[in-house]
Write a protein that holds these residues in place. Structure first.
Motif, PDB file in Angstrom:
ATOM      1  N   ILE A 307       1.132  -9.193   9.688  1.00 15.72           N
ATOM      2  CA  ILE A 307       1.931  -9.186  10.919  1.00 15.72           C
ATOM      3  C   ILE A 307       2.630 -10.538  11.105  1.00 15.72           C
ATOM      4  O   ILE A 307       3.827 -10.599  11.431  1.00 15.72           O
ATOM      5  N   LEU A 308       1.883 -11.612  10.836  1.00 14.93           N
ATOM      6  CA  LEU A 308       2.465 -12.950  10.990  1.00 14.93           C
ATOM      7  C   LEU A 308       3.658 -13.122  10.068  1.00 14.93           C
ATOM      8  O   LEU A 308       4.743 -13.574  10.485  1.00 14.93           O
ATOM      9  N   LEU A 309       3.461 -12.748   8.786  1.00 14.19           N
ATOM     10  CA  LEU A 309       4.545 -12.911   7.815  1.00 14.19           C
ATOM     11  C   LEU A 309       5.742 -12.063   8.213  1.00 14.19           C
ATOM     12  O   LEU A 309       6.892 -12.519   8.154  1.00 14.19           O
ATOM     13  N   ALA A 310       5.462 -10.827   8.633  1.00 16.30           N
ATOM     14  CA  ALA A 310       6.563  -9.948   9.014  1.00 16.30           C
ATOM     15  C   ALA A 310       7.305 -10.527  10.219  1.00 16.30           C
ATOM     16  O   ALA A 310       8.546 -10.549  10.254  1.00 16.30           O
ATOM     17  N   MET A 362      10.009 -13.346   3.017  1.00 11.04           N
ATOM     18  CA  MET A 362       8.773 -13.256   3.794  1.00 11.04           C
ATOM     19  C   MET A 362       8.449 -11.806   4.119  1.00 11.04           C
ATOM     20  O   MET A 362       7.283 -11.389   4.076  1.00 11.04           O
ATOM     21  N   LEU A 363       9.487 -11.011   4.434  1.00 11.02           N
ATOM     22  CA  LEU A 363       9.257  -9.599   4.725  1.00 11.02           C
ATOM     23  C   LEU A 363       8.694  -8.893   3.499  1.00 11.02           C
ATOM     24  O   LEU A 363       7.751  -8.102   3.587  1.00 11.02           O
ATOM     25  N   ALA A 364       9.286  -9.206   2.308  1.00 10.76           N
ATOM     26  CA  ALA A 364       8.802  -8.589   1.071  1.00 10.76           C
ATOM     27  C   ALA A 364       7.354  -8.990   0.828  1.00 10.76           C
ATOM     28  O   ALA A 364       6.513  -8.153   0.472  1.00 10.76           O
ATOM     29  N   ALA A 369       2.765  -8.607  -1.021  1.00  3.33           N
ATOM     30  CA  ALA A 369       2.017  -9.700  -1.629  1.00  3.33           C
ATOM     31  C   ALA A 369       0.744 -10.074  -0.880  1.00  3.33           C
ATOM     32  O   ALA A 369       0.004 -10.918  -1.343  1.00  3.33           O
ATOM     33  N   VAL A 370       0.509  -9.443   0.294  1.00  3.65           N
ATOM     34  CA  VAL A 370      -0.681  -9.849   1.038  1.00  3.65           C
ATOM     35  C   VAL A 370      -1.902  -9.133   0.458  1.00  3.65           C
ATOM     36  O   VAL A 370      -1.905  -7.903   0.348  1.00  3.65           O
TER      37      VAL A 370
END
Lengths: 443, 184
Positions: A307-310, A362-364, A369-370
């Protein structure tokens, strides 16, 4: 036990926190000028630029600082030179000392070492903050008295009267919060971290929905009183009696110019940030992410990270698009020669594309990647970042509120300020304590 | 003197005071009205944030606003076809000038049909109040005012506008013609 590394860490944290608070000042000045302009149907400063980069007007703050640095260091005749010189610093020092006691996230455990997001974990916590914050009034009185000017003196007298009056309501407004959150899980403490942890629970409203158990929801009156008192304590409108320029020229800093004036200016803004931090810590759950206390965040670290990255990705893409829009549709490019614009426009365009691409990356990363499981350590760090983000967003709202209120409400008259402080806010604060006590006894 | 006696000193009988409306309960609480005010400023903030082009601000000096064609700006002395000034040094303008900012020294005109001409004609731009009386007074259509309003100088002496300045300053080429009694 603290060892050498702990002390070193603490020193670094103190420097980082103080620098962060001080460097917020130009941003706030910029926000104040731009926001006030837009609220009054004006444009605000939009001319200053460095090689064609205006940075939305932030460069104006740099120009202001340069101007103040180059001004004469003037001392009025018959002023008390020593007190006149140390007055501004007597205001600045308390303002920059208070932030070190404010926690920005729940403490995490790295190996055997506990790392707290708080420059100094003072046992007294809240008491320390109030003690140091109330020292600021000495600086105002000293500078007002030492400049040997009636208006400075009057401003200083008013400020001392006002700050003493409102400190009482402020302290009493906090008592309600302490009654509710001071004892949590069997431990009683004044520590801010402790008070914030206690706000991590939720309260159910008639079983329909749940609200986070923040100070503002269980102590609404206390919140309003504390907010109003914090405006009075930081001498911001509508309570800026000490520098009421329609009555007192400029109040206690009438005789100050150049960098000495800038120090007053800076401490006002740092005090504003500190007061907002306190409001957030005491009434808006501090670093608590709503509905998600620390252990929940840590248990669901992969989801939180995603969620943070998105969120960061969306924000970056939005920023990139906004920058692109602004560069390609520049409305006000006055004062910048076409030759310089031809050189800087490509740089600005590449920059906005870069920010947008970083956001897409970051969205990708958020999507693919998480990792689905994280070590306890990584989980703690992710939770801390989320809490830091929550704190910054809440802080940002209150900083904007400060500016917003300043450009909305007219200044009170001095007798109104005193009446409000002693005849309205003090009784209300006492009633608030009584009601909190009765409700606490009843349940 | 306390408040009571101060009150009595006010003239009685004439012009009754407009009654002050009592605050309603909601207004007396202040908080509700304060939030309404916050709403007003926030509406302006958001509206202007996204419509900066529609703000009334004029970005002077790149943008200039249009003034009326009878705007009373810096003066100009009109010339005849042959390039001599239309002024006959009759002193009408200097006489009517309420600011006493016009100083004329007359001399004999070489043209037999015209009696006098100004040897020197100085308007003190710092004293002038831009009232336009000189233009009204002039019988020869000699003195007009332009639409120029943005004149700044570094020295006080530079505000003494002399004959060459009034007739042949470079900015006259594209200065809009301002006040004159009859607009042709």
């Amino acid at each position: 036990m603290m060892d050498g590394i702990d002390y070193l860490l603490m020193a670094i944290k103190v420097v980082v926190v103080v620098m962060a608070f001080v460097s917020l000042v130009p941003v706030l000045v910029w926000l104040e000028r731009r926001a006030s302009a837009l609220m009054q149907d004006r444009l605000g400063p939009n001319r200053t630029h460095v090689f064609g980069f205006k940075a939305f007007g932030i460069i104006q703050a740099v120009a202001d600082v340069a101007k103040l640095l180059l001004k004469e260091d003037f001392v009025p005749a018959k002023a008390d030179r020593l007190l006149y010189a140390i007055g501004p610093f007597m205001v600045l020092v308390p303002a920059v000392v208070v932030p070190i006691a404010i926690p920005f996230a729940d403490s995490i455990r790295l190996g055997a070492r506990e790392f707290s997001f708080q420059a100094a974990n003072v046992d007294g916590g809240l008491l320390f903050v109030f003690a140091i914050a109330s020292l600021g009034v000495y600086g105002l009185i000293l500078s007002g008295w030492s400049s040997n000017n009636k208006f400075s003196m009057l401003g200083a007298m008013r400020s001392s009267a006002q700050m003493v009056s409102y400190e009482i309501s402020m302290g009493l407004a906090v008592v309600g919060v302490l009654m509710l959150f001071g004892t949590y899980q069997g431990v009683s403490s004044f520590e801010l971290n402790h008070l914030i942890r206690a706000q991590g629970e939720t309260i159910s409203i008639f079983g329909l929905f749940t609200l986070p158990k923040w100070g503002v929801f269980v102590q609404p009156l206390g919140f309003l009183l504390f907010l109003a008192a914090s405006y009075a304590e930081t001498n911001r409108l509508p309570f800026d009696m000490p520098e009421d320029e329609s009555a007192l020229v400029a109040g206690y800093h009438t005789e100050y110019g150049g960098m000495k004036f800038a120090v007053f200016f800076m401490s006002e803004y740092v005090a504003m940030v500190t007061a907002s931090c306190l409001v957030v810590a005491l009434f808006f759950g501090g670093w608590q992410v709503p509905w998600a206390p620390t252990d929940v965040l840590r248990a669901n670290a992969p989801l939180v990270a995603r969620i943070l990255l998105a969120g960061a990705g969306v924000a970056a893409v939005g920023t990139g698009l906004l920058f692109w829009h602004l560069v390609t549709n520049e409305i006000y490019a006055y004062g910048i020669s076409p030759a310089i614009r031809r050189m800087t426009d490509p740089i600005k365009k590449i920059g906005s594309i870069g920010i947008g691409l970083a956001g897409l990356a970051m969205l990708a990363a958020a999507a693919f990647a998480v990792p689905t499981s994280m070590s306890a350590q990584a989980g703690q760090i992710v939770a801390a970042i989320a809490q830091l983000g929550a704190f910054v967003m809440k802080l940002g709202f209150f900083l904007f509120l400060y500016i917003w209120v300043r450009w909305t409400l007219p200044r009170f008259r001095y007798d109104q300020v005193m009446r409000l402080g002693w005849k309205v806010m003090l009784p209300l604060a006492l009633v608030n304590i009584l009601v909190t006590g009765f409700v606490g006894l009843a349940f | 003197m306390d408040h009571q006696t101060a009150h009595k000193l006010e003239p009685e009988g004439d012009a009754p005071r407009r009654p002050v409306r009592e605050l309603t309960a909601g207004e007396a609480v202040y908080l509700v009205e304060a939030f309404k005010g916050l709403g007003v400023t926030f509406r302006h903030f958001i509206k202007n944030l996204f419509n900066r082009r529609e703000l009334p601000t004029v970005s002077y000096p790149e943008e200039k606003r249009d003034y009326g064609e009878r705007f009373r700006g810096r003066h100009v002395l009109n010339l005849r076809e042959d390039g001599t000034t239309k002024c006959v040094a009759c002193m009408m303008c200097a006489t009517i000038c309420p600011a006493r900012c016009i100083e004329i020294v007359a001399e004999e005109s070489p043209t037999p049909a015209i009696e006098k001409r100004p040897k020197s004609f100085v308007i003190d731009g710092l004293r002038c109040v831009m009232c336009g009386f000189c233009v009204d007074a002039c019988p020869c259509d000699a003195i007009y005012m332009t639409g120029e309003y943005d004149f700044a100088e570094y020295a006080r002496e530079d505000f003494l506008w002399d004959l060459t300045h009034l007739t042949r300053r470079p900015s006259l080429a594209d200065a809009p013609r301002g006040y004159r009694p009859r607009i042709e």
